[in-house]
Design a protein around this motif. Sequence first.
Motif, short mmCIF file in Angstrom:
data_model
loop_
_atom_site.label_atom_id
_atom_site.label_comp_id
_atom_site.label_asym_id
_atom_site.label_seq_id
_atom_site.Cartn_x
_atom_site.Cartn_y
_atom_site.Cartn_z
N GLN A 79 -38.89 -38.35 5.36
CA GLN A 79 -38.23 -38.88 4.17
C GLN A 79 -37.69 -37.76 3.28
OE1 GLN A 79 -41.41 -41.31 2.60
NE2 GLN A 79 -40.67 -43.16 3.64
N GLU A 80 -38.46 -36.67 3.18
CA GLU A 80 -38.00 -35.52 2.39
C GLU A 80 -36.72 -34.93 2.99
OE1 GLU A 80 -41.32 -32.90 2.37
OE2 GLU A 80 -42.50 -34.12 0.97
N LYS A 81 -36.68 -34.86 4.33
CA LYS A 81 -35.48 -34.34 4.99
C LYS A 81 -34.29 -35.26 4.74
CE LYS A 81 -37.68 -31.72 8.71
NZ LYS A 81 -37.84 -31.56 10.17
N GLN A 82 -34.55 -36.57 4.80
CA GLN A 82 -33.47 -37.52 4.54
C GLN A 82 -32.94 -37.38 3.12
OE1 GLN A 82 -35.40 -41.23 5.55
NE2 GLN A 82 -34.52 -41.26 7.60
N LEU A 86 -29.13 -36.47 2.33
CA LEU A 86 -28.29 -37.57 1.84
C LEU A 86 -27.09 -37.11 1.01
CD1 LEU A 86 -27.94 -40.61 1.85
CD2 LEU A 86 -29.42 -40.73 -0.17
N PRO A 87 -27.26 -36.23 0.01
CA PRO A 87 -26.08 -35.80 -0.77
C PRO A 87 -25.02 -35.11 0.09
CG PRO A 87 -28.12 -35.18 -1.88
CD PRO A 87 -28.49 -35.62 -0.51
N GLN A 93 -18.97 -37.58 4.25
CA GLN A 93 -18.51 -38.92 4.59
C GLN A 93 -17.16 -39.20 3.92
OE1 GLN A 93 -20.28 -41.38 6.57
NE2 GLN A 93 -18.24 -42.27 6.54
N GLN A 94 -17.01 -38.71 2.71
CA GLN A 94 -15.74 -38.90 1.99
C GLN A 94 -14.61 -38.19 2.73
OE1 GLN A 94 -16.50 -37.50 -1.97
NE2 GLN A 94 -17.76 -39.26 -2.53
#
Length: 231
Positions: A79-82, A86-87, A93-94
């Motif tokens: 979860q920490e890696k995710q 994420l940012p 993604q943009q």
Amino acid sequence: MEELKQAGLTENESKVYLGLIELGPSLAGGVARKTGLHRRTVYDTTEMLIQKGLVGYILKNNRRIFQASNPNRLIEIIQEKQNLLLPFVESIQQKYNSTKEKEETNFYKGKEGLKTVFEEQLDSKEILILGASPKAYEILQFYFKWYDKTRKQKKIKSRIIASDKKISNIPLAEIKYLPEKYTSPVSVNIYENKTAIIVWAKDPIAIVIKNKEIADAYRSYFELMWKIARK
């Protein structure tokens, strides 16, 4: 052990962590015997696991007794890696959304549908036609007079591979021929990043694929056939 690797643990870290899960609180020597790793390797590996929060220790008689942390810590690590990733994913993604070419496949039927396909080609720099059929001029006889005139005005060149010598005298077009046995009611038009597969039947249909890789593949095939064809 493979699951632990997916969580980011090395092979040695996985061995030591699982060894401590089975052994419970242990000295480095006990872990070394359990895992088959050198004692020095066990010390180095436990240091890495301590940094990851997967192993703790207590000092007893100046000796470290190691103990595995709760396995739920593995989920926390993922979860920490995710959360860290994420940012970054959102930012790229943009860029991905803005640059990725949207693939489309459209179907057209009837004379009016085919007119739409050909008018779209009038925004191209060059049109390649593989398997040009004389039926095209039978089905859209008057339309092609306007089409060829407009293409000439826009200075859009065309290269055509046909099997019927009736295909001739087309403005701004270079024509080559294959043997008549290759005559087919199906032709392929390649332009920009699109490929139009046209069936010149009584009720004609066309499939237009917008995909650069597919268009480039057909373009390469056209160039191969262009070398084989004769004027």
